[in-house]
Design a protein around this motif. Structure first.
Motif, PDB file in Angstrom:
ATOM      1  N   PHE A 192      37.037  37.196  32.530  1.00 25.96           N
ATOM      2  CA  PHE A 192      37.442  38.465  32.686  1.00 25.96           C
ATOM      3  C   PHE A 192      39.184  38.198  31.333  1.00 25.96           C
ATOM      4  O   PHE A 192      39.853  39.165  31.863  1.00 25.96           O
ATOM      5  CB  PHE A 192      39.280  38.124  34.163  1.00 25.96           C
ATOM      6  N   GLY A 193      39.026  38.162  29.980  1.00 25.09           N
ATOM      7  CA  GLY A 193      39.291  38.176  29.368  1.00 25.09           C
ATOM      8  C   GLY A 193      40.501  37.457  29.468  1.00 25.09           C
ATOM      9  O   GLY A 193      40.858  36.580  30.292  1.00 25.09           O
ATOM     10  N   ASP A 194      40.998  37.344  28.074  1.00 23.76           N
ATOM     11  CA  ASP A 194      42.235  36.973  27.586  1.00 23.76           C
ATOM     12  C   ASP A 194      43.883  37.809  28.371  1.00 23.76           C
ATOM     13  O   ASP A 194      44.788  37.207  27.812  1.00 23.76           O
ATOM     14  CB  ASP A 194      42.382  36.472  26.099  1.00 23.76           C
ATOM     15  N   ASP A 195      43.897  38.465  28.568  1.00 28.33           N
ATOM     16  CA  ASP A 195      44.943  39.782  28.539  1.00 28.33           C
ATOM     17  C   ASP A 195      45.196  39.823  29.625  1.00 28.33           C
ATOM     18  O   ASP A 195      45.597  41.094  30.472  1.00 28.33           O
ATOM     19  CB  ASP A 195      44.465  41.183  27.262  1.00 28.33           C
ATOM     20  N   MET A 196      45.136  39.177  30.842  1.00 26.24           N
ATOM     21  CA  MET A 196      44.874  39.430  31.663  1.00 26.24           C
ATOM     22  C   MET A 196      46.541  38.941  32.775  1.00 26.24           C
ATOM     23  O   MET A 196      47.436  38.076  32.250  1.00 26.24           O
ATOM     24  CB  MET A 196      44.455  38.681  32.730  1.00 26.24           C
ATOM     25  N   SER A 197      47.582  40.005  32.964  1.00 28.60           N
ATOM     26  CA  SER A 197      48.711  39.591  33.761  1.00 28.60           C
ATOM     27  C   SER A 197      49.062  39.234  34.744  1.00 28.60           C
ATOM     28  O   SER A 197      48.027  39.492  35.488  1.00 28.60           O
ATOM     29  CB  SER A 197      49.229  40.818  33.553  1.00 28.60           C
ATOM     30  N   THR A 198      49.430  38.162  35.920  1.00 26.13           N
ATOM     31  CA  THR A 198      49.869  37.117  36.121  1.00 26.13           C
ATOM     32  C   THR A 198      50.294  38.281  37.321  1.00 26.13           C
ATOM     33  O   THR A 198      49.936  37.910  38.764  1.00 26.13           O
ATOM     34  CB  THR A 198      50.556  36.029  36.088  1.00 26.13           C
ATOM     35  N   ALA A 199      51.482  39.131  36.801  1.00 25.61           N
ATOM     36  CA  ALA A 199      51.986  40.715  38.013  1.00 25.61           C
ATOM     37  C   ALA A 199      50.989  41.080  38.259  1.00 25.61           C
ATOM     38  O   ALA A 199      51.333  41.974  39.972  1.00 25.61           O
ATOM     39  CB  ALA A 199      53.023  40.636  37.329  1.00 25.61           C
ATOM     40  N   LYS A 200      50.100  41.220  38.091  1.00 29.15           N
ATOM     41  CA  LYS A 200      49.285  42.512  37.930  1.00 29.15           C
ATOM     42  C   LYS A 200      47.305  42.032  38.951  1.00 29.15           C
ATOM     43  O   LYS A 200      46.779  43.203  39.308  1.00 29.15           O
ATOM     44  CB  LYS A 200      48.609  42.769  36.902  1.00 29.15           C
ATOM     45  N   VAL A 201      47.684  40.632  38.681  1.00 32.17           N
ATOM     46  CA  VAL A 201      46.796  40.372  40.014  1.00 32.17           C
ATOM     47  C   VAL A 201      46.590  40.919  41.656  1.00 32.17           C
ATOM     48  O   VAL A 201      47.759  40.265  41.993  1.00 32.17           O
ATOM     49  CB  VAL A 201      46.338  38.831  39.892  1.00 32.17           C
ATOM     50  N   THR A 221      38.761  43.905  37.674  1.00 33.04           N
ATOM     51  CA  THR A 221      37.100  44.219  38.122  1.00 33.04           C
ATOM     52  C   THR A 221      36.047  43.283  37.319  1.00 33.04           C
ATOM     53  O   THR A 221      36.547  44.042  36.388  1.00 33.04           O
ATOM     54  CB  THR A 221      36.667  44.507  39.385  1.00 33.04           C
ATOM     55  N   GLN A 222      35.486  42.664  37.282  1.00 27.79           N
ATOM     56  CA  GLN A 222      34.302  42.164  36.634  1.00 27.79           C
ATOM     57  C   GLN A 222      32.922  43.032  37.088  1.00 27.79           C
ATOM     58  O   GLN A 222      32.875  41.979  38.446  1.00 27.79           O
ATOM     59  CB  GLN A 222      34.225  41.154  35.673  1.00 27.79           C
ATOM     60  N   PRO A 223      32.318  42.914  36.433  1.00 29.54           N
ATOM     61  CA  PRO A 223      30.826  43.189  36.670  1.00 29.54           C
ATOM     62  C   PRO A 223      30.230  41.584  36.674  1.00 29.54           C
ATOM     63  O   PRO A 223      30.019  41.171  35.959  1.00 29.54           O
ATOM     64  CB  PRO A 223      30.041  43.420  36.072  1.00 29.54           C
ATOM     65  N   VAL A 224      29.138  41.152  38.023  1.00 31.34           N
ATOM     66  CA  VAL A 224      28.290  40.252  38.174  1.00 31.34           C
ATOM     67  C   VAL A 224      27.565  40.322  37.208  1.00 31.34           C
ATOM     68  O   VAL A 224      26.179  40.492  38.367  1.00 31.34           O
ATOM     69  CB  VAL A 224      28.386  39.333  38.983  1.00 31.34           C
ATOM     70  N   ASN A 225      27.081  40.231  36.281  1.00 29.68           N
ATOM     71  CA  ASN A 225      25.420  40.313  35.364  1.00 29.68           C
ATOM     72  C   ASN A 225      24.797  39.860  35.649  1.00 29.68           C
ATOM     73  O   ASN A 225      24.622  38.417  35.388  1.00 29.68           O
ATOM     74  CB  ASN A 225      25.837  40.753  33.624  1.00 29.68           C
ATOM     75  N   TYR A 226      23.108  39.506  36.106  1.00 31.36           N
ATOM     76  CA  TYR A 226      22.673  38.830  36.734  1.00 31.36           C
ATOM     77  C   TYR A 226      21.232  39.479  36.324  1.00 31.36           C
ATOM     78  O   TYR A 226      21.153  40.585  36.982  1.00 31.36           O
ATOM     79  CB  TYR A 226      22.528  38.314  37.508  1.00 31.36           C
TER      80      TYR A 226
END
Length: 162
Positions: A52-61, A67-72
């Motif tokens: 989910f990266g390093d720039d996720m803001s707790t207020a914006k969850v 949203t991220q793809p589950v690549n498989y």
């Protein structure tokens, strides 16, 4: 006192003898059919990772941001049927058992199949080679405040014939 004690032992021995005489033995036959394993390999046998990266803001969850793809990948050879089913097996979040539990209280991961909620521990039918398009999105408990910092979650992807 000593007489009563011996009488009690004699009575107990008599009951045990009666129980032993009533006990019977019987053979148990177990029949098992061993089937061949599913001739498919998920993600070349490697772990599936969602970052989910390093720039996720707790207020914006909010259940849609980040949203991220589950690549498989899924590779099947020599199978007899294209009708398959997939399950993401894991522990549910304490506030919603359809979300994947994380190690941060009040935070869960919603899994989606083609944008539709995919409950944990439920089978999803599909037809190979058209594999489900999975995504993951962080969701916080309603009214909760998240703590800044790293989080993790884990689940197991299961595959079987329908």
């Amino acid at each position: 006192m000593l007489m009563r004690h011996r009488s009690g032992l004699a009575l107990l021995a008599g009951v045990l003898l009666l129980v032993a005489q009533l006990a019977q033995a019987s053979n148990v036959t177990i029949t098992v059919t061993v089937i061949a394993p599913l001739p498919c390999v998920i993600n070349s046998g490697q772990p599936i990772s969602v970052d989910f990266g390093d720039d996720m803001s707790t207020a914006k969850v909010d259940g849609s941001n980040y949203t991220q793809p589950v690549n498989y990948t899924l590779s099947c050879t020599g199978h007899t049927s294209n009708a398959m089913k997939l399950m993401i097996k894991g522990n549910g979040a304490t506030f919603d058992n359809e979300l994947l539990l994380t190690d941060q209280q009040s935070l869960g991961i919603q899994l989606l199949n083609n944008g539709q909620k995919l409950p944990l521990n439920s089978w999803l039918n599909f037809s190979y080679p058209n594999i489900p398009v999975l995504t993951a999105v962080p969701v916080k408990e309603s009214g909760a405040s998240l703590t800044a910092g790293a989080f993790s979650a884990s689940a197991t992807m299961l595959l079987d014939y329908q």
